[in-house]
Design an enzyme around this catalytic site. Sequence first.
Site, PDB file in Angstrom:
ATOM      1  N   ARG A   1      21.610  27.914  12.843  1.00 38.43           N
ATOM      2  CA  ARG A   1      21.133  27.144  14.027  1.00 38.43           C
ATOM      3  C   ARG A   1      22.013  25.980  13.779  1.00 38.43           C
ATOM      4  NH1 ARG A   1      20.210  30.998  16.675  1.00 38.43           N
ATOM      5  NH2 ARG A   1      18.450  31.501  17.786  1.00 38.43           N
TER       6      ARG A   1
ATOM      7  N   ASP B   1      29.306  28.721  13.449  1.00 36.80           N
ATOM      8  CA  ASP B   1      29.157  29.721  14.697  1.00 36.80           C
ATOM      9  C   ASP B   1      28.064  29.025  15.860  1.00 36.80           C
ATOM     10  OD1 ASP B   1      29.347  31.995  16.204  1.00 36.80           O
ATOM     11  OD2 ASP B   1      27.213  32.293  15.913  1.00 36.80           O
TER      12      ASP B   1
ATOM     13  N   GLU C   1      25.112  22.143  20.873  1.00 36.72           N
ATOM     14  CA  GLU C   1      25.974  23.172  21.632  1.00 36.72           C
ATOM     15  C   GLU C   1      25.263  23.373  22.992  1.00 36.72           C
ATOM     16  OE1 GLU C   1      25.087  26.338  18.711  1.00 36.72           O
ATOM     17  OE2 GLU C   1      23.915  27.427  20.476  1.00 36.72           O
TER      18      GLU C   1
ATOM     19  N   HIS D   1      28.831  30.428  19.193  1.00 37.22           N
ATOM     20  CA  HIS D   1      27.499  31.036  18.961  1.00 37.22           C
ATOM     21  C   HIS D   1      27.491  32.712  19.379  1.00 37.22           C
ATOM     22  CE1 HIS D   1      23.006  30.206  18.690  1.00 37.22           C
ATOM     23  NE2 HIS D   1      23.298  31.299  18.545  1.00 37.22           N
TER      24      HIS D   1
HETATM   25  P1  NAI Z   1      14.036  35.916   9.237  1.00 39.93           P
HETATM   26  O1  NAI Z   1      12.930  35.540   9.549  1.00 39.93           O
HETATM   27  O2  NAI Z   1      14.126  37.581   8.714  1.00 39.93           O
HETATM   28  O3  NAI Z   1      14.798  35.354   7.712  1.00 39.93           O
HETATM   29  C1  NAI Z   1      14.430  34.027   7.641  1.00 39.93           C
HETATM   30  C2  NAI Z   1      14.193  33.459   6.154  1.00 39.93           C
HETATM   31  O4  NAI Z   1      14.312  32.231   5.867  1.00 39.93           O
HETATM   32  C3  NAI Z   1      13.064  33.941   5.582  1.00 39.93           C
HETATM   33  O5  NAI Z   1      13.112  34.842   4.283  1.00 39.93           O
HETATM   34  C4  NAI Z   1      12.064  32.889   5.388  1.00 39.93           C
HETATM   35  O6  NAI Z   1      11.158  33.080   4.351  1.00 39.93           O
HETATM   36  C5  NAI Z   1      13.143  31.729   5.336  1.00 39.93           C
HETATM   37  N1  NAI Z   1      12.913  30.454   5.473  1.00 39.93           N
HETATM   38  C6  NAI Z   1      12.175  29.951   6.501  1.00 39.93           C
HETATM   39  N2  NAI Z   1      11.854  28.525   6.439  1.00 39.93           N
HETATM   40  C7  NAI Z   1      12.412  28.301   5.204  1.00 39.93           C
HETATM   41  C8  NAI Z   1      12.552  27.013   4.452  1.00 39.93           C
HETATM   42  N3  NAI Z   1      11.973  25.767   5.163  1.00 39.93           N
HETATM   43  N4  NAI Z   1      12.917  26.906   3.360  1.00 39.93           N
HETATM   44  C9  NAI Z   1      13.674  28.221   2.893  1.00 39.93           C
HETATM   45  N5  NAI Z   1      13.604  29.361   3.317  1.00 39.93           N
HETATM   46  C10 NAI Z   1      12.962  29.552   4.584  1.00 39.93           C
HETATM   47  O7  NAI Z   1      15.160  35.813  10.289  1.00 39.93           O
HETATM   48  P2  NAI Z   1      16.706  36.253  10.388  1.00 39.93           P
HETATM   49  O8  NAI Z   1      16.501  37.463  11.292  1.00 39.93           O
HETATM   50  O9  NAI Z   1      17.177  36.688   9.220  1.00 39.93           O
HETATM   51  O10 NAI Z   1      17.452  35.294  11.148  1.00 39.93           O
HETATM   52  C11 NAI Z   1      17.597  33.799  10.508  1.00 39.93           C
HETATM   53  C12 NAI Z   1      18.182  32.869  11.469  1.00 39.93           C
HETATM   54  O11 NAI Z   1      19.505  33.232  12.052  1.00 39.93           O
HETATM   55  C13 NAI Z   1      17.426  33.060  12.794  1.00 39.93           C
HETATM   56  O12 NAI Z   1      16.094  32.260  12.898  1.00 39.93           O
HETATM   57  C14 NAI Z   1      18.319  32.399  13.840  1.00 39.93           C
HETATM   58  O13 NAI Z   1      18.219  30.786  13.915  1.00 39.93           O
HETATM   59  C15 NAI Z   1      19.652  32.666  13.335  1.00 39.93           C
HETATM   60  N6  NAI Z   1      20.499  33.587  14.382  1.00 39.93           N
HETATM   61  C16 NAI Z   1      21.582  33.400  14.564  1.00 39.93           C
HETATM   62  C17 NAI Z   1      22.576  34.246  15.580  1.00 39.93           C
HETATM   63  C18 NAI Z   1      23.576  33.957  16.005  1.00 39.93           C
HETATM   64  O14 NAI Z   1      24.016  34.624  16.820  1.00 39.93           O
HETATM   65  N7  NAI Z   1      24.432  33.117  15.594  1.00 39.93           N
HETATM   66  C19 NAI Z   1      21.625  35.161  15.957  1.00 39.93           C
HETATM   67  C20 NAI Z   1      20.565  35.701  15.218  1.00 39.93           C
HETATM   68  C21 NAI Z   1      19.841  34.889  14.417  1.00 39.93           C
END
Ligand code: NAI
Length: 333
Positions: A235, A259, A264, A296
Site C-alpha cells: 500500500r 505499484d 494515489e 496499482h
Molecule cells: P496476508 O494477511 O496474507 O499477509 C500479511 C502479512 O503481514 C502477515 O504475515 C502478517 O503477520 C504481516 N504483518 C501484518 N502487520 C505487520 C506488522 N506491523 N509488522 C510485520 N508484519 C506484519 O496478506 P497478503 O494477502 O499477503 O497481502 C498483503 C498486502 O498486499 C495486502 O494487505 C494489501 O495491502 C496488498 N495488496 C496489494 C495488491 C496490489 O494490487 N498492489 C493486491 C492485493 C494485496
Amino acid sequence: MKIAVFDTQRYDRQALEEANRGHGHELAFFEPRLVRETASLATGFDAVCSFVNDQLDAATLELLRRGGVRLVALRSAGFSHVDLAAAARLGVPVVRVPSYSPHAVAEHAAALVLALNRKIYRAHARVREGNFSLDGLVGFDLVGKTVGLVGTGQIGAAAARIFRGFGCAVLAFDARPDEALASDVGLRYVSLDDLYRDADIVSLHVPLSQGTRHIIDAAALAKMKRGVMLINTGRGPLIDSKALIDALKTGQVGAAGLDVYEGEEGIFFHDLSNQVLKDDVLARLLTFPNVLITAHQAFLTREALAAIAETTLASVTAFERGEPLKNEVRAPA
Ligand code: NAI
C-alpha cells in the site's frame, strides 16, 4: 440483491457479470469512487461493492445505511479505507476478498525487479527511437543476491518462492514468522534492521495499519544498503514518499518499483493524460530514470479478477441467505 458497484472499469464489469451468471444479483455499475459525495448513488440498493481507493469513513457509512444499504462487499484484500468500528455500530457487515491470487501480486513485484534491473522500459523506448546503444543499461545478476521481504503472508510467501527460484537468498521480517514456510522455501527470519542492512532488494508485503504506515521512512532508508532496490506492491503509505525522493537523489536508493503510492486516490485507475498532474511528489517521482511506477495493477490478472468477482458475489449470496459470512472483517475488539 441489488448491488451498487463503485469505482468500476470495463474489466471489473466483465468479470462481475460473468461471475453473476451463477448468482443472479442485480448489478448497477458506477464509475465514481465511493466517497461521501457519491454515497447517495447507492440509495435503494441492498449492498455496495467497493474498491481500494473508496473512502468508507463513518459519515459515508451512515449515508449508505440511511439509504438502505445492509452490506459492504470489498473487492479487495486490504480494508484500511473502511471505518470498521463505524460499520459495526451501524450493524453493516463488511466482507472482503482475503485471497484471490497472491501469485498475481508476487509476480508483479518480480516483474518490477526485472524491469528495473535490466532497464527494460528504457531499452524499449530506446529501440523504438532507433537508438540501439546499450550505454546506461547495465544490470546485475539476481542469482546470489539477497532479497528482503517485509511481510510473509500469502503474497510474501509467493514472492519468496519466486526469488528463491532465481537463486536469491531470502531474508524476511514478519510480526508472525511462519517457520514452516521458512524451512519449506529456505528463507531466514531476521530483525527489520538486519533485513535493511543485508538486502540488495527490499519488497513490501505487509498490510497498511497504524503500525506499518511509513514503515519505510528516512531512518529506515538510511539503514539500507547503498543503492538498494525498493519494491512496493503493498500500500502506498507504507513508504514516506518525500523521504524516498531524498534517498533517490543521494543514490541511497538505487531503484524503486512502485505499484502503489500514498496519494494515489483520484489519480490511479484514471486517464489523466489530458490534464496537468497536480501532485508534485508523484510528478517528481516520475522524473527519475530509476523509478518505475505502475498504477496499482499488481492484482490485474484474468485469474485474480475472476476470483475477486466470484468471492464477492458468493459473500453477497451468503448474506442474502442468512448464512455465516466467512470473509467478514471486524474491528479489533
Ligand atoms: P496476508 O494477511 O496474507 O499477509 C500479511 C502479512 O503481514 C502477515 O504475515 C502478517 O503477520 C504481516 N504483518 C501484518 N502487520 C505487520 C506488522 N506491523 N509488522 C510485520 N508484519 C506484519 O496478506 P497478503 O494477502 O499477503 O497481502 C498483503 C498486502 O498486499 C495486502 O494487505 C494489501 O495491502 C496488498 N495488496 C496489494 C495488491 C496490489 O494490487 N498492489 C493486491 C492485493 C494485496
